[in-house]
Design an enzyme around this catalytic site. Structure first.
Site, PDB file in Angstrom:
ATOM      1  N   ARG A   1      42.864  47.909  32.632  1.00 35.79           N
ATOM      2  CA  ARG A   1      42.776  46.470  32.448  1.00 35.79           C
ATOM      3  C   ARG A   1      41.345  46.001  32.567  1.00 35.79           C
ATOM      4  NH1 ARG A   1      47.506  43.035  35.241  1.00 35.79           N
ATOM      5  NH2 ARG A   1      48.489  45.020  34.745  1.00 35.79           N
TER       6      ARG A   1
ATOM      7  N   SER B   1      49.496  41.726  31.101  1.00 39.79           N
ATOM      8  CA  SER B   1      50.563  41.218  31.957  1.00 39.79           C
ATOM      9  C   SER B   1      50.360  39.752  32.308  1.00 39.79           C
ATOM     10  CB  SER B   1      50.668  42.091  33.205  1.00 39.79           C
ATOM     11  OG  SER B   1      51.775  41.744  33.978  1.00 39.79           O
ATOM     12  N   HIS B   2      50.097  39.466  33.584  1.00 40.29           N
ATOM     13  CA  HIS B   2      49.996  38.100  34.091  1.00 40.29           C
ATOM     14  C   HIS B   2      48.561  37.592  34.153  1.00 40.29           C
ATOM     15  CE1 HIS B   2      49.137  40.739  37.423  1.00 40.29           C
ATOM     16  NE2 HIS B   2      48.515  39.757  38.018  1.00 40.29           N
TER      17      HIS B   2
ATOM     18  N   LYS C   1      49.336  49.465  29.549  1.00 37.66           N
ATOM     19  CA  LYS C   1      50.311  50.054  30.463  1.00 37.66           C
ATOM     20  C   LYS C   1      50.903  51.257  29.741  1.00 37.66           C
ATOM     21  CE  LYS C   1      51.850  45.808  32.788  1.00 37.66           C
ATOM     22  NZ  LYS C   1      53.014  44.935  33.091  1.00 37.66           N
TER      23      LYS C   1
ATOM     24  N   ASP D   1      56.312  35.979  32.879  1.00 34.80           N
ATOM     25  CA  ASP D   1      54.871  36.190  32.790  1.00 34.80           C
ATOM     26  C   ASP D   1      54.516  36.573  31.359  1.00 34.80           C
ATOM     27  OD1 ASP D   1      55.759  38.834  32.697  1.00 34.80           O
ATOM     28  OD2 ASP D   1      54.094  39.589  33.894  1.00 34.80           O
TER      29      ASP D   1
ATOM     30  N   ASP E   1      53.864  39.296  29.678  1.00 33.07           N
ATOM     31  CA  ASP E   1      54.522  40.381  28.941  1.00 33.07           C
ATOM     32  C   ASP E   1      56.002  40.530  29.284  1.00 33.07           C
ATOM     33  OD1 ASP E   1      54.017  41.408  31.515  1.00 33.07           O
ATOM     34  OD2 ASP E   1      53.839  43.461  30.785  1.00 33.07           O
TER      35      ASP E   1
ATOM     36  N   ASP F   1      57.768  41.205  32.086  1.00 34.09           N
ATOM     37  CA  ASP F   1      58.388  42.069  33.090  1.00 34.09           C
ATOM     38  C   ASP F   1      58.528  41.382  34.442  1.00 34.09           C
ATOM     39  OD1 ASP F   1      55.690  42.116  33.729  1.00 34.09           O
ATOM     40  OD2 ASP F   1      55.497  44.301  33.726  1.00 34.09           O
ATOM     41  N   ARG F   2      57.920  40.211  34.597  1.00 36.17           N
ATOM     42  CA  ARG F   2      58.073  39.427  35.819  1.00 36.17           C
ATOM     43  C   ARG F   2      58.838  38.149  35.519  1.00 36.17           C
ATOM     44  NH1 ARG F   2      52.439  39.364  39.222  1.00 36.17           N
ATOM     45  NH2 ARG F   2      51.761  41.506  38.844  1.00 36.17           N
TER      46      ARG F   2
ATOM     47  N   HIS G   1      58.306  41.062  40.127  1.00 31.79           N
ATOM     48  CA  HIS G   1      58.883  42.266  39.537  1.00 31.79           C
ATOM     49  C   HIS G   1      60.212  42.556  40.233  1.00 31.79           C
ATOM     50  CE1 HIS G   1      55.796  43.858  36.877  1.00 31.79           C
ATOM     51  NE2 HIS G   1      54.873  43.669  37.792  1.00 31.79           N
TER      52      HIS G   1
END
Length: 453
Positions: free
Chosen positions: A10, A96-97, A106, A230, A232, A234-235, A316
């Site tokens: 990242r 992600s976030h 990822k 979020d 992507d 996943d959260r 998560h």
């Protein structure tokens, strides 16, 4: 500053993570796959994703990998794409976030989450440019219809709830509303147009101040609850029927009570979680297993111990029946819980009483100074008797509370969190830490405590 973090890759685009980096990462991942291996690759909606994803794929192909391009997808759809066992690995281009200027990768090799060792090996291959020669291929695979169908098959509306779906203009924008409707719920859409600039709110819903629009829409439409994803997908974070964000630990407690009714299993959670998670796990006959923060660390432990559920303060939520985390699966399960209850989410959440606890108090801190800050916190144990733990950072445990300082795995900052039996004691713990930390960290802790007075 390295783009190779503890759990993924990242950095800021293009200053830290460039298209050349993406190409070399593809070449490096190709070196870690079996000869002629298959890698499934997707990407989120960030403005830099198409260019980075194209170069990642080009690097994989030049290393002899057969790439299956999944297109623009939420990260859980990539995990779903790997669950059938027909690929040797998977990757998604996402940050992600993190804020819009970030991007990253990822990845998974086989079904294992990336570990420190895996990422260190990849970094070494990339730096040495020890790449295999080959000529792979690219084929387009649309995984979203099967992903949607799997969720619709798993869940069915127990009663006609109304839900506000806030996708934050991220990767769940085109997926979550349609799945909720197909399952049988009434849906109000909020920020469900894909836009990688994230113009309406931060991609991080775990910072509850970003959810004001969702809270207002839930109240304004009389919805039963709201969900915020979020960047992507996943959260997830929940908002109750009164328009209040639900503490993520409380959401995890609801999942624990729901899933451990039929079979008591371990529950894995990050060590900065409120003690209410441990208490709920013990009440359900489960084994509480704190773990260091970070997606890969939680997931690896969750898989190792066969937990029915695991969770992080960040939002998560991992489920044993999946073998991975999925924000949309979690949202549908919360709807299931509400559908089978005669109480609204506000009452279910209010019945879970957490001791006074700070939010994650994040402070920018150069990498070179982070260990010194942790040492300062640990030195408090010399004047204030307590138990010192080093699972992740430094955690001081007192008879009536605890404090934790840890290095972030995704940004150049440290995170402080504390919990105590009373607000007075919590403020005292924050004051101790504030007195030994340099500014502006001390001011952040003192200001938070002052706001609670």
């Amino acid at each position: 500053m390295s783009i190779f973090k503890d759990c993924d890759i990242r950095g800021v685009y293009p200053a830290e993570l460039s298209v050349d980096d993406a190409y070399r990462i593809g070449r490096g991942l190709g070196a870690m796959l079996p000869s002629g291996g298959v890698m499934r690759v997707g990407g989120d909606v960030r403005l830099s994703t198409p260019e980075l994803k194209a170069e990642l794929i080009r690097g994989l192909v030049d290393s002899g990998v057969r790439v299956e391009d999944l297109g623009t997808i939420p990260t859980p759809a990539m995990y779903y794409a790997l669950s059938g066992g027909k690929a040797d690995g998977g990757a998604t281009v996402t940050a992600s976030h993190n804020p819009p200027e970030y991007n990253g990768v990822k990845f998974m090799l086989g079904h294992e989450p990336a570990s420190r060792e895996t990422i260190s090996r990849l970094k070494d291959i990339v730096e040495r440019r020890d790449f295999p020669k080959g000529k792979g291929s690219v084929a387009r695979v649309d995984i979203l219809p099967a992903y949607r169908a799997s969720l619709v098959k798993r869940f069915g509306a127990r009663r006609p709830l109304r839900v506000v779906v806030d996708a934050g203009n991220g990767a769940m924008s085109g997926v979550a509303p349609s799945v909720f409707r197909s399952v049988g719920y009434q849906v109000e859409e909020l920020f469900c147009e894909e836009d990688g600039a994230f113009p309406n709110r931060s991609p991080n819903p775990a910072e509850y101040e970003h959810l004001s629009a969702l809270c207002a829409r839930v109240v304004g439409t009389g919805a039963d609850f709201g969900v915020a994803f979020d960047g992507d997908g996943d959260r997830v974070v929940f908002v109750d029927n009164l328009g209040r964000p639900v503490l993520n630990e409380k959401s995890l407690v609801l999942f624990i009570r729901h899933l451990l009714r039929s079979r008591a299993t371990p529950v894995v959670y990050d060590q900065k979680s409120s003690s209410v998670v441990r208490k709920a796990t013990l009440e359900m006959g489960g084994a509480p297993m704190p773990e260091r923060s970070g997606h890969a660390f939680i997931k690896r432990r969750f898989l190792e111990v066969g937990a029915a559920v695991a969770g992080e303060v960040s939002g998560h939520f991992f489920f044993g029946e999946l073998g991975y985390d999925d924000g949309l699966f979690a949202a549908l399960m919360m709807a299931d819980i509400l559908g089978s209850s005669d109480q609204p989410l506000s009452e279910l959440a209010d019945a879970i009483v957490c001791p006074p606890v700070t939010p994650d108090l994040r402070v920018a801190c150069p990498y070179a100074q982070q260990q010194d800050w942790l040492d300062r916190i640990e030195a408090l144990s010399q004047t204030h008797p307590c138990k010192v733990l080093h699972l992740d950072g430094v955690r001081l445990e007192f008879e009536d509370g605890w404090m934790l300082m840890r290095k972030s795995v995704t940004a150049e900052q440290v995170t402080f969190r504390a919990e105590a039996d009373t607000v007075k004691r919590l403020n005292e713990l924050c004051a101790w830490a504030a007195d030994v930390l340099p500014e502006p960290a001390g001011a952040v802790l003192r200001n938070w405590a002052a706001e609670q007075a």
